[in-house]
Design a protein around this motif. Sequence first.
Motif, PDB file in Angstrom:
ATOM      1  N   GLY A   8       0.821  -1.200   0.000  1.00 37.18           N
ATOM      2  CA  GLY A   8       0.000   0.000   0.000  1.00 37.18           C
ATOM      3  C   GLY A   8       0.853   1.247   0.000  1.00 37.18           C
ATOM      4  O   GLY A   8       1.866   1.321   0.691  1.00 37.18           O
ATOM      5  N   SER A   9       0.467   2.228  -0.809  1.00 37.74           N
ATOM      6  CA  SER A   9       1.175   3.510  -0.904  1.00 37.74           C
ATOM      7  C   SER A   9       2.626   3.339  -1.309  1.00 37.74           C
ATOM      8  O   SER A   9       3.504   4.116  -0.913  1.00 37.74           O
ATOM      9  N   GLY A  10       2.900   2.296  -2.100  1.00 34.66           N
ATOM     10  CA  GLY A  10       4.238   2.114  -2.619  1.00 34.66           C
ATOM     11  C   GLY A  10       5.241   1.550  -1.635  1.00 34.66           C
ATOM     12  O   GLY A  10       6.442   1.575  -1.902  1.00 34.66           O
ATOM     13  N   VAL A  11       4.804   1.028  -0.496  1.00 33.04           N
ATOM     14  CA  VAL A  11       5.701   0.484   0.524  1.00 33.04           C
ATOM     15  C   VAL A  11       5.855  -1.024   0.316  1.00 33.04           C
ATOM     16  O   VAL A  11       4.875  -1.746   0.149  1.00 33.04           O
ATOM     17  N   ARG A  12       7.107  -1.487   0.339  1.00 30.47           N
ATOM     18  CA  ARG A  12       7.405  -2.898   0.133  1.00 30.47           C
ATOM     19  C   ARG A  12       8.365  -3.403   1.212  1.00 30.47           C
ATOM     20  O   ARG A  12       9.298  -2.698   1.581  1.00 30.47           O
ATOM     21  N   PRO A  13       8.152  -4.630   1.698  1.00 28.73           N
ATOM     22  CA  PRO A  13       9.114  -5.206   2.644  1.00 28.73           C
ATOM     23  C   PRO A  13      10.362  -5.675   1.917  1.00 28.73           C
ATOM     24  O   PRO A  13      10.316  -6.055   0.737  1.00 28.73           O
TER      25      PRO A  13
END
Length: 289
Positions: free
Chosen positions: A83-88
């Motif tokens: 979401g919102s361009g966040v990646r682990p």
Amino acid sequence: MGVPETGGVVATGRLSLAAQPWLADHAVSGVVLLPGAALVELAVRAGDEVGAGVLRELVIEAPLVVPDEGAVRVQVSVGEDTGSGVRPIAVYSRADDADVDSAWVRHASGLLGEDVPAVGEGLSVWPPEGAVAVDVSHLYEELGARGYGYGPVFQGLRAVWRRDDEVFAEVALPAGEADSAAGFGLHPALLDAALHAGAFSGARESAGDGLFLPFAWSGVSLHASGASALRVRLRSTGAESLSLDLADGEGVPVASVESLVLRAVAEEQLRAAGGGGGDALFRVEWSSL
């Protein structure tokens, strides 16, 4: 390598003193460790593959020991957009000659983002107005006595100035390594050398003579790649934390680090990690007598 359905990527590689001899110049208590700055470089590079080049957070969970002989295989995993361009993101390793069923050791984990912060004002006025020069001629001798085995590639600190709670520095790669900078976003030895200026921060000077290693990076942004020399502005944000602004020789921004938290590490921990080979991940258990 792209991962179907998730839109993530998995990047792999090998590290060894034969293939990357400059790594031998980064030893702590006699153990060659992959610098925390190199874990940052791996994470940012993997994030570029999915358009998430801002390292929001990277927590180093275990040191990555580079063996005297042989190699380690490294894997960097970037997950799907949460979401919102966040990646682990996570960084793993295992011995190059390990069995296919052998477990991977996780060395770092964190989050990547697409949000690009505004570029700072840079460091065009140099040396900084009102800053007082500091003698750095004995720094690496003193660090060596404390257990930091920095070889020529990592002895990059050239000059330091202080002004109130700010430390300014010049760092550079040695001539024989400067050409390799083009192959990195930010050469790990150069970023690591920028951290050495923290030895002249008032907060770090009062923190004692123990061994401190990078633990948690936050808000790391790379604005330009391939630098072989840097101007550095370092601010202490606590006894074991700091922020960094990095610029090139003209003062144009190269990178910024909102926060880096350092943690003390015992020599025994590093020696155990260095001697464990494929069993370098340990835990403490209570046994009934």
